[in-house]
Design a protein around this motif. Structure first.
Motif, short mmCIF file in Angstrom:
data_model
loop_
_atom_site.label_atom_id
_atom_site.label_comp_id
_atom_site.label_asym_id
_atom_site.label_seq_id
_atom_site.Cartn_x
_atom_site.Cartn_y
_atom_site.Cartn_z
N SER A 1 7.12 -6.41 -28.66
CA SER A 1 6.62 -7.64 -29.30
C SER A 1 7.00 -8.89 -28.52
O SER A 1 6.32 -9.91 -28.61
CB SER A 1 7.14 -7.73 -30.74
OG SER A 1 8.52 -8.10 -30.79
N THR B 1 11.53 -13.56 -35.00
CA THR B 1 10.75 -13.21 -33.81
C THR B 1 10.37 -14.47 -33.03
O THR B 1 10.45 -14.50 -31.80
CB THR B 1 9.48 -12.43 -34.20
OG1 THR B 1 9.85 -11.19 -34.81
CG2 THR B 1 8.62 -12.15 -32.96
N TYR C 1 6.62 -7.90 -34.60
CA TYR C 1 6.61 -6.46 -34.88
C TYR C 1 6.54 -6.11 -36.36
O TYR C 1 5.59 -5.49 -36.82
CB TYR C 1 7.83 -5.80 -34.23
CG TYR C 1 8.00 -4.35 -34.61
CD1 TYR C 1 7.04 -3.41 -34.26
CD2 TYR C 1 9.11 -3.92 -35.34
CE1 TYR C 1 7.17 -2.07 -34.62
CE2 TYR C 1 9.26 -2.59 -35.69
CZ TYR C 1 8.30 -1.67 -35.34
OH TYR C 1 8.43 -0.36 -35.70
N GLN D 1 3.52 -0.74 -29.28
CA GLN D 1 4.07 -1.48 -30.43
C GLN D 1 3.35 -1.07 -31.72
O GLN D 1 3.98 -0.86 -32.76
CB GLN D 1 3.91 -2.98 -30.21
CG GLN D 1 4.37 -3.83 -31.40
CD GLN D 1 4.11 -5.31 -31.20
OE1 GLN D 1 4.00 -5.78 -30.07
NE2 GLN D 1 3.99 -6.05 -32.29
#
Length: 351
Positions: A99, A192, A106, A76
């Motif tokens: 992630s 996220t 990320y 990542q």
């Protein structure tokens, strides 16, 4: 200063030396994904099965899975530098998928980390992507309460026990960076968090299916995944932290700061056993990584071996010698070195 001039002169053609290695390759990148993500997934499945028979056996497997998760994070990390694949789309998609396993956002993390690369060792900028570091003068100017807070913050229990917990569950869950121009990254962080809720909701449901008990599934997920996350977080924080706390070191105010010196002297070469290089994705070659973050982690070792000039001036540390750097907490501008609180007592306070 003469030594610094020698370093700059010796490495004046560093871009030419680095160029052959700053070339991500799809075939090599995919190979790294398979030998990282597949073992991690299999270990998690194994831990879930073993959990039904022995709790501590499952936790032992989780520890190993946490080491593989560290390697997942390095993938990542490289995607965030756009150095893992040659293609931006592949990097961004891969980085986002990683992630979900690491719980590190990320886009948001990548930008803060790239800021760290652009300003590492620069005393004017110590607010993003770095552990807070004060100079001796700044520390002496603090109130008694301010000094106590800094000492607590830089203590081992906070830095390496509470720190990993805070980093995963708070620092990377809320958009603390309020600078202008970060709107996209802040929105990406929120998205996220939502994707993570969905991802772990599905995972919890799957773990609960064999028992037809949803809450059992989420309990099992928590018991297994938190140790995995903490193993990863501690490992990552330890290795990234040590790479900039060593002595000799390099720190300078912006007007005197030089990129090459910040990379070569402000970062270290962590000489690690091969097994640690594997799990940490060659992050031990940190000086080369800071000099050229476009070099993918799977080419760092080769770059180092074929260009010994990069090892000539860097501070080399080992697992044993790095233990003492956990106690380095202040930058002594007068003597141009990192020092401990104990060493601070020997420095006379200027009126």
């Amino acid at each position: 200063m003469n030594n610094e001039n020698e370093i700059v002169e010796d490495l004046k053609n560093w871009k030419e030396l680095i160029k052959p290695y700053a070339t991500p390759e799809v075939k090599l990148a995919r190979k790294e994904v398979w030998k990282t993500v597949l073992p991690f997934v299999l270990l998690f499945i194994a831990a879930a099965i073993i959990y039904e028979f022995t709790f501590w056996g499952a936790i032992g497997v989780c520890f190993l899975a946490g080491l593989f998760l560290t390697r997942v994070f390095i993938i990542q990390h490289d995607c965030g530098h756009q150095s893992f694949f040659p293609d931006r789309t592949k990097n961004d998609r891969t980085g986002f998928i990683m992630s979900l396993m690491t719980c590190i956002p990320y886009k948001y993390w990548a930008r803060s980390h790239n800021h760290h690369h652009a300003h590492q060792g620069q005393l004017d900028t110590r607010t993003i992507g770095d552990v807070t570091l004060l100079t001796v003068r700044e520390y002496n100017e603090l109130s008694t309460w301010g000094k106590l807070k800094y000492r607590i913050y830089r203590s081992l229990p906070v830095m390496f026990v509470l720190g990993p917990i805070y980093y995963i569950f708070i620092h990377n869950r809320f958009p603390f960076i309020k600078f202008n121009g970060w709107d996209k990254e802040r929105k990406a962080l929120t998205r996220t968090n939502l994707y993570l809720l969905l991802f772990f909701a599905v995972l919890g449901l799957l773990l609960g299916l064999p028992h037809l008990d949803i809450w059992y599934g989420f309990k099992k997920l928590t018991v297994l995944y938190v140790p995995i996350l903490m193993t990863f977080a501690f490992t990552a924080i330890w290795f990234f932290y040590m790479q900039h706390q060593h002595d000799p070191n390099y720190k300078a105010w912006k007007q005197d700061w030089q990129f090459v010196l910040a990379a070569i002297k402000g970062s270290s070469y962590y000489k690690l056993p091969k097994i640690f290089n594997f799990f940490t994705g060659n992050i031990g070659y940190h000086h080369i990584h800071h000099l050229a973050p476009k070099v993918p982690f799977y080419k760092l070792e080769k770059c180092s071996k074929e260009n010994p000039i990069f090892q000539k001036y860097v501070t080399t540390i080992t697992l044993l010698s790095s233990m003492k750097y956990a106690f380095y907490t202040l930058w002594d501008e007068e003597n141009y070195k990192m020092i401990t609180f104990r060493q601070l007592k020997k420095i006379p306070v200027k009126a």
